[in-house]
Motif scaffolding. Structure first.
Motif, mmCIF file in Angstrom:
data_model
loop_
_atom_site.group_PDB
_atom_site.id
_atom_site.type_symbol
_atom_site.label_atom_id
_atom_site.label_comp_id
_atom_site.label_asym_id
_atom_site.label_seq_id
_atom_site.Cartn_x
_atom_site.Cartn_y
_atom_site.Cartn_z
ATOM 1 N N ARG A 175 15.051 18.358 23.009
ATOM 2 C CA ARG A 175 13.704 18.806 22.645
ATOM 3 C C ARG A 175 13.071 17.940 21.550
ATOM 4 O O ARG A 175 11.897 17.579 21.651
ATOM 5 C CB ARG A 175 13.715 20.268 22.206
ATOM 6 C CG ARG A 175 12.302 20.866 22.201
ATOM 7 C CD ARG A 175 12.287 22.308 21.725
ATOM 8 N NE ARG A 175 13.311 23.135 22.318
ATOM 9 C CZ ARG A 175 13.151 23.878 23.406
ATOM 10 N NH1 ARG A 175 11.994 23.904 24.025
ATOM 11 N NH2 ARG A 175 14.154 24.606 23.882
ATOM 12 N N ASP A 193 10.370 26.863 26.216
ATOM 13 C CA ASP A 193 11.164 27.087 27.424
ATOM 14 C C ASP A 193 10.360 27.944 28.396
ATOM 15 O O ASP A 193 9.383 28.588 28.003
ATOM 16 C CB ASP A 193 12.481 27.781 27.059
ATOM 17 C CG ASP A 193 13.528 26.794 26.550
ATOM 18 O OD1 ASP A 193 13.276 25.577 26.598
ATOM 19 O OD2 ASP A 193 14.592 27.256 26.101
ATOM 20 N N TRP A 229 11.367 25.005 18.501
ATOM 21 C CA TRP A 229 10.487 24.516 19.562
ATOM 22 C C TRP A 229 9.276 23.740 19.018
ATOM 23 O O TRP A 229 8.470 23.228 19.782
ATOM 24 C CB TRP A 229 9.939 25.683 20.393
ATOM 25 C CG TRP A 229 10.954 26.383 21.245
ATOM 26 C CD1 TRP A 229 12.296 26.127 21.324
ATOM 27 C CD2 TRP A 229 10.712 27.473 22.158
ATOM 28 N NE1 TRP A 229 12.899 26.992 22.207
ATOM 29 C CE2 TRP A 229 11.953 27.822 22.732
ATOM 30 C CE3 TRP A 229 9.575 28.188 22.517
ATOM 31 C CZ2 TRP A 229 12.083 28.850 23.672
ATOM 32 C CZ3 TRP A 229 9.699 29.215 23.452
ATOM 33 C CH2 TRP A 229 10.946 29.545 24.021
ATOM 34 N N PRO A 284 14.861 25.258 30.964
ATOM 35 C CA PRO A 284 15.241 25.278 29.547
ATOM 36 C C PRO A 284 15.553 23.870 29.032
ATOM 37 O O PRO A 284 16.154 23.053 29.738
ATOM 38 C CB PRO A 284 16.500 26.157 29.536
ATOM 39 C CG PRO A 284 16.363 27.029 30.737
ATOM 40 C CD PRO A 284 15.687 26.175 31.778
#
Lengths: 109, 133
Positions: free
Chosen positions: A74, A102, B106, A68
């Motif tokens: 990120r 992840d 993300w 993760p």
């Protein structure tokens, strides 16, 4: 191995650039995740890619981390990934989509 | 993001059908989710090994931001399959589709982390070249 999927418009990335990008992606995953990249490369034929219903100049580069990734970590990774891509392709930030996922949840017995 | 990739058997979707399906994909996604069209990518490939067709003629794979409910996803799947049927002339039972959820955090697009669903207007004003000053 770090799964890595690249989707590019066929006319935008030459075979020579593809080879460089593959090397750079491998270096990226080795540096940040300690494993080589397992690259899947998909070329979208000319006239077959659309963004906002218009001919697309976008590339998508995505990978799945082996652990993760925190929110704080990120974004810098995504920026480095996209910068690496742009340096080789001369695409702009508006043409590159980066995704770092992840790991998939493991099945519990 | 979203990214819709339509894999089909060679020649199953003619070139003149692709912009029509792409326009439908964009409209459907935006109508159902409220997302701006600038976010929507629709790509067509043929016999792509990483998008297996199985026994089907066409397979539509959608990566969409997390936060859409089951009803929205069902609408997306139903209407997009129908568009492929209409414009490509492929029987509906030969068109498969799945969507997967991807957290907005993300994804980096347009130089910024994607907004959560519902926060698009502020993001567009700040980041998108057409809207940002």
């Amino acid at each position: 191995m770090i799964p890595c999927n690249c989707v590019v418009q066929d006319a935008q990335v030459s075979a020579a650039s593809e080879a460089v990008l593959r090397q750079n992606l491998n270096a990226f995953t080795e540096k940040h995740f300690g494993e080589p990249a397992e690259i899947s490369w998909l070329r979208v034929p000319e006239g077959s890619g659309f963004t906002a219903s218009s001919p697309s100049t976008s590339a998508i580069v995505s990978m799945r981390a082996n652990a993760p990734v925190s929110k704080a970590d990120r974004e810098p990774l995504l920026r480095e990934l996209c910068a690496m891509w742009m340096a080789e392709t001369n695409q702009t930030l508006n043409e590159v989509v980066g995704v770092i996922s992840d790991p998939l949840p493991t099945e519990e017995s | 993001m979203p990214l819709y990739i339509c894999n089909a058997a060679k020649g199953a979707i003619k070139d003149d059908a692709k912009p029509k399906i792409a326009a439908d994909i964009t409209r459907i996604h935006c109508d159902v989710t409220g997302a701006p069209p600038e976010f929507v990518h629709a790509f067509f490939v043929e016999d792509a090994p990483n998008q297996p067709l199985g026994e089907k003629t066409a397979f539509l794979f959608g990566s969409i931001r997390s936060g859409r409910n089951d009803e929205q996803k069902a609408q997306i799947v139903s209407q997009m399959r129908q568009s492929v049927e209409t414009h490509a002339g492929i029987a509906i039972d030969q068109i498969d589709m799945v969507t997967v959820d991807v957290p907005a955090s993300w994804v980096l697009e347009g130089g910024a982390i994607m907004p959560e669903p519902g926060e698009e207007a502020e993001w567009m004003a700040k980041h998108h070249p057409v809207h940002a000053e």
